[in-house]
Design an enzyme around this catalytic site. Structure first.
Site, PDB file in Angstrom:
ATOM      1  N   GLU A  72      87.491 -57.232 -11.269  1.00 45.60           N
ATOM      2  CA  GLU A  72      88.545 -56.254 -11.549  1.00 45.60           C
ATOM      3  C   GLU A  72      89.368 -56.713 -12.744  1.00 45.60           C
ATOM      4  O   GLU A  72      89.716 -57.883 -12.874  1.00 45.60           O
ATOM      5  CB  GLU A  72      89.452 -56.073 -10.327  1.00 45.60           C
ATOM      6  CG  GLU A  72      90.512 -54.998 -10.509  1.00 45.60           C
ATOM      7  CD  GLU A  72      91.292 -54.726  -9.229  1.00 45.60           C
ATOM      8  OE1 GLU A  72      91.953 -53.677  -9.146  1.00 45.60           O
ATOM      9  OE2 GLU A  72      91.238 -55.571  -8.312  1.00 45.60           O
ATOM     10  N   THR A  96      92.284 -54.883 -15.960  1.00 50.46           N
ATOM     11  CA  THR A  96      93.469 -54.038 -16.063  1.00 50.46           C
ATOM     12  C   THR A  96      93.144 -52.587 -15.757  1.00 50.46           C
ATOM     13  O   THR A  96      93.881 -51.894 -15.039  1.00 50.46           O
ATOM     14  CB  THR A  96      94.087 -54.153 -17.467  1.00 50.46           C
ATOM     15  OG1 THR A  96      94.379 -55.521 -17.745  1.00 50.46           O
ATOM     16  CG2 THR A  96      95.367 -53.340 -17.573  1.00 50.46           C
ATOM     17  N   GLY A 124      89.440 -51.636 -15.587  1.00 46.55           N
ATOM     18  CA  GLY A 124      88.043 -51.562 -15.198  1.00 46.55           C
ATOM     19  C   GLY A 124      87.763 -52.262 -13.884  1.00 46.55           C
ATOM     20  O   GLY A 124      88.456 -53.211 -13.498  1.00 46.55           O
ATOM     21  N   ARG A 125      86.750 -51.800 -13.188  1.00 48.17           N
ATOM     22  CA  ARG A 125      86.345 -52.407 -11.919  1.00 48.17           C
ATOM     23  C   ARG A 125      84.831 -52.388 -11.789  1.00 48.17           C
ATOM     24  O   ARG A 125      84.168 -51.455 -12.255  1.00 48.17           O
ATOM     25  CB  ARG A 125      86.949 -51.658 -10.735  1.00 48.17           C
ATOM     26  CG  ARG A 125      88.445 -51.868 -10.542  1.00 48.17           C
ATOM     27  CD  ARG A 125      88.982 -51.012  -9.430  1.00 48.17           C
ATOM     28  NE  ARG A 125      90.431 -51.132  -9.292  1.00 48.17           N
ATOM     29  CZ  ARG A 125      91.203 -50.266  -8.658  1.00 48.17           C
ATOM     30  NH1 ARG A 125      90.661 -49.202  -8.088  1.00 48.17           N
ATOM     31  NH2 ARG A 125      92.507 -50.466  -8.583  1.00 48.17           N
ATOM     32  N   LYS A 152      79.912 -49.718 -12.063  1.00 49.73           N
ATOM     33  CA  LYS A 152      80.962 -49.957 -13.051  1.00 49.73           C
ATOM     34  C   LYS A 152      81.767 -48.678 -13.224  1.00 49.73           C
ATOM     35  O   LYS A 152      81.198 -47.601 -13.427  1.00 49.73           O
ATOM     36  CB  LYS A 152      80.364 -50.373 -14.403  1.00 49.73           C
ATOM     37  CG  LYS A 152      79.787 -51.774 -14.431  1.00 49.73           C
ATOM     38  CD  LYS A 152      79.346 -52.158 -15.840  1.00 49.73           C
ATOM     39  CE  LYS A 152      78.775 -53.570 -15.891  1.00 49.73           C
ATOM     40  NZ  LYS A 152      78.389 -53.975 -17.268  1.00 49.73           N
ATOM     41  N   ASP A 201      76.685 -59.435 -28.220  1.00 51.21           N
ATOM     42  CA  ASP A 201      77.671 -60.098 -27.359  1.00 51.21           C
ATOM     43  C   ASP A 201      76.950 -60.976 -26.326  1.00 51.21           C
ATOM     44  O   ASP A 201      77.168 -60.847 -25.124  1.00 51.21           O
ATOM     45  CB  ASP A 201      78.560 -59.066 -26.674  1.00 51.21           C
ATOM     46  CG  ASP A 201      79.827 -59.675 -26.090  1.00 51.21           C
ATOM     47  OD1 ASP A 201      80.010 -60.908 -26.231  1.00 51.21           O
ATOM     48  OD2 ASP A 201      80.624 -58.946 -25.482  1.00 51.21           O
ATOM     49  N   ARG A 217      79.193 -64.343 -19.599  1.00 48.39           N
ATOM     50  CA  ARG A 217      79.874 -63.243 -18.899  1.00 48.39           C
ATOM     51  C   ARG A 217      79.029 -61.970 -18.872  1.00 48.39           C
ATOM     52  O   ARG A 217      79.257 -61.095 -18.045  1.00 48.39           O
ATOM     53  CB  ARG A 217      81.221 -62.960 -19.574  1.00 48.39           C
ATOM     54  CG  ARG A 217      81.088 -62.524 -21.013  1.00 48.39           C
ATOM     55  CD  ARG A 217      82.400 -62.296 -21.735  1.00 48.39           C
ATOM     56  NE  ARG A 217      82.151 -62.138 -23.164  1.00 48.39           N
ATOM     57  CZ  ARG A 217      82.123 -63.123 -24.039  1.00 48.39           C
ATOM     58  NH1 ARG A 217      82.347 -64.350 -23.620  1.00 48.39           N
ATOM     59  NH2 ARG A 217      81.861 -62.902 -25.312  1.00 48.39           N
ATOM     60  N   ASN A 218      78.058 -61.883 -19.779  1.00 50.75           N
ATOM     61  CA  ASN A 218      77.182 -60.720 -19.840  1.00 50.75           C
ATOM     62  C   ASN A 218      75.797 -61.023 -19.293  1.00 50.75           C
ATOM     63  O   ASN A 218      74.788 -60.480 -19.746  1.00 50.75           O
ATOM     64  CB  ASN A 218      77.092 -60.193 -21.276  1.00 50.75           C
ATOM     65  CG  ASN A 218      78.403 -59.600 -21.741  1.00 50.75           C
ATOM     66  OD1 ASN A 218      79.106 -58.941 -20.974  1.00 50.75           O
ATOM     67  ND2 ASN A 218      78.760 -59.828 -22.990  1.00 50.75           N
ATOM     68  N   ASP A 277      74.481 -55.333 -20.317  1.00 53.50           N
ATOM     69  CA  ASP A 277      75.299 -54.830 -21.422  1.00 53.50           C
ATOM     70  C   ASP A 277      76.703 -55.419 -21.304  1.00 53.50           C
ATOM     71  O   ASP A 277      77.019 -56.125 -20.351  1.00 53.50           O
ATOM     72  CB  ASP A 277      75.337 -53.299 -21.398  1.00 53.50           C
ATOM     73  CG  ASP A 277      75.829 -52.752 -20.056  1.00 53.50           C
ATOM     74  OD1 ASP A 277      76.962 -53.083 -19.661  1.00 53.50           O
ATOM     75  OD2 ASP A 277      75.081 -52.000 -19.391  1.00 53.50           O
TER      76      ASP A 277
END
Length: 531
Positions: A265, A267, A269-270, A289, A389, A393-394, A407
């Site tokens: 989670e 600000t 987006g979740r 998403k 990117d 984290r991706n 993505d």
């Protein structure tokens, strides 16, 4: 090992052989690796091993260097510390003949009270005779001494004669500290600030890695790999479908989606774990998403564009979107397959903090994850797709250590500390970006290679923050000056050389993913032989 680091030939005759190394037990205690660390191997200097100081923790006070030669060779040994609070001492003759059979010479690193960190320099000079040329071998060690003086005082069996000296110094320090503690605290604060700044500036300068020596090393090791034209991949696919067509093809009914618990989670987006029921009534687990009702129209548009960027790709190491729900007056849903996957960055950070042994990663597991990521990136580039990117984290990982590249939809919101705005109102992964992408917004397969080098560094450091002490506005100048990330403590030299090649200043000097796959696969095969 088959692929050795850039080296400089010693000035000996070719039939001779001289070796100098730290043996398995010492490397295991210092780095946690079951390997030898060669400073000289078959008359060849390992420049990379000598360039960076080897960290020696406070509980290790003795180091053993192993050497041997098969012919007449003379030596001289000197050792010194940059601080008088650490007393290095050689436990062998300072000069003589190098043994003809494998043997060790030892030196101790004794810490005085209140000492912290010192750099120990060991100079090994060797020559056939001192009238001819000699070769200097410079070794450096970073000795940590935090709280070590307590152990020194209590250990009376080692050297009883040294006790009065220690007690005198401890008493002296306490007397001084009683009258100047406020000034001392101020000085310590300044030193800490200066140390962190200087430490960042003293990170690896890779100008030595930008020459032909390193590229020759890597390319010769990978001469069996298949090359492809990188320039042709810098553009988009000419037949790519527009956003509207993709949404129509992927459209699903919203009522078939059930949201369960929140996985990530930000600000606005979740990411949910949920379930989707198809028209046959079969239910499957999915990732969802989405955004909150506070998200702007621009943020929703970015979510859709980035979430659909990898639609149509099909590879075992690529996570492809499988459904989209876009309806008026409600937030969009983007559905992805779920297979007990976790975010790779979150997983690695958990491994760093957990006490669960099952979460401890071995070098082989890290290499296997690296090979999977390379395989997925090979597929992307062969299909003329730039990721732009590449980062932990991706990526996702499951319990079997299967890695999937995803993505970057919502990444800016879910990992805000990884993205920075340089005054152009665009959040970008500054510290993962290649120099040409940072300065000229140019993206290519070579810029993805640069980011992969940062990802490999993340794997080996369990997702430490790259360039943590460098201001985002200074990154461009910092990279142009030749500075790069430091070698992780547990990182084999071969892997660090791969990282350095990925961070070459000129894009055409960086390897391709096809070349990296051949090298990493070969390195993995070599690793298996020693396990």
């Amino acid at each position: 090992m088959k692929y050795f680091l850039p080296f400089l030939l010693l000035t000996f005759v070719q039939c001779s052989q001289f070796d100098l190394f730290l043996d398995y037990n010492d490397v295991e205690s210092l780095m946690g690796l079951s390997a030898r660390l060669y400073y000289v191997r078959h008359n060849q200097l390992n420049l990379n091993a000598m360039q960076y100081p080897l960290e020696v923790p406070s509980f290790i006070n003795t180091l053993n260097l192993t050497w041997s030669t098969n012919y007449k060779l003379l030596y001289k040994l000197t050792i010194q510390s940059d601080k008088d609070t650490v007393l290095p001492k050689l436990n062998s003759l300072s000069e003589g003949d190098v043994p003809n059979s494998k043997s060790t010479f030892t030196f101790t690193l004794s810490c005085l009270p209140n000492s912290d960190i010192a750099i120990i320099k060991v100079l090994v000079q060797v020559s056939e005779n001192w009238q001819s040329d000699s070769t200097n071998i410079h070794l450096r060690f970073k000795k940590f001494c935090v709280d070590n003086y307590l152990n020194e005082i209590s250990n009376t069996t080692e050297d009883n004669r040294s006790l009065p000296l220690y007690y005198e110094q401890v008493f002296f320090y306490y007397m001084i500290a009683g009258g100047s503690i406020l000034i001392g605290l101020a000085i310590i604060c300044c030193l800490i600030s200066t140390y962190h700044r200087d430490n960042a500036r003293n990170l690896m300068i890779v100008k030595g890695f930008q020459n032909n020596e390193v590229n020759t090393f890597l390319k010769s090791a990978l001469n069996s790999s298949n090359k492809f034209n990188q320039k042709s991949l810098s553009g988009s696919k000419s037949n790519i479908k527009d956003l509207h067509e993709c949404i129509v093809e992927l459209s699903i009914q919203r009522q078939r989606v059930r949201l369960l618990n929140i996985e990530l989670e930000g600000t606005f987006g979740r990411v949910y774990k949920g379930s989707y029921t198809d028209i046959n009534g079969e239910e499957e687990e999915v990732f969802v998403k989405t955004v909150t009702d506070q998200a702007s129209a621009v943020q929703i548009s970015v979510l859709l564009h980035e979430g659909l960027s990898m639609y149509g790709l099909n590879h075992k190491n690529i996570l492809t979107i499988q459904g989209v729900s876009v309806e008026q007056h409600v937030e969009p849903f983007l559905l992805y397959p779920y297979n007990n996957n976790k975010n790779l960055k979150k997983f690695l950070q958990t491994c760093k903090t957990t006490e669960n042994l099952s979460c401890t990663l071995t070098t082989r597991e890290i290499i296997d994850m690296t090979l999977q990521i390379i395989s997925g990136m090979q597929y992307l580039h062969k299909n003329r797709h730039l990721h732009k990117d590449v980062a932990a984290r991706n990526c996702l990982i499951n319990q079997e250590f299967k890695v999937l590249i995803t993505d970057n939809a919502l990444s800016r919101d879910l990992f805000p500390s990884d993205y920075h705005c340089l005054g152009d109102n665009k959040n970008r992964p500054i510290k993962w970006m290649a120099i040409e992408s940072l300065e000229h917004k140019k993206f290519s397969t070579a810029s993805d290679i640069w980011s992969f080098g940062i990802l490999l560094w993340e794997l080996l450091t369990l997702c430490q923050q790259p360039y943590a002490d460098i201001d985002p506005f200074e990154m461009s100048a910092y990279l142009q000056d030749g500075f790069r990330l430091n070698q992780p403590v547990n990182c084999p030299d071969e892997l660090f050389t791969v990282m350095a090649c990925c961070w070459a200043l000129a894009p055409n000097e960086r390897p391709t993913f096809s070349q990296l796959f051949v090298f990493m696969n070969e390195f993995n095969n070599q690793l298996v032989k020693f396990v």
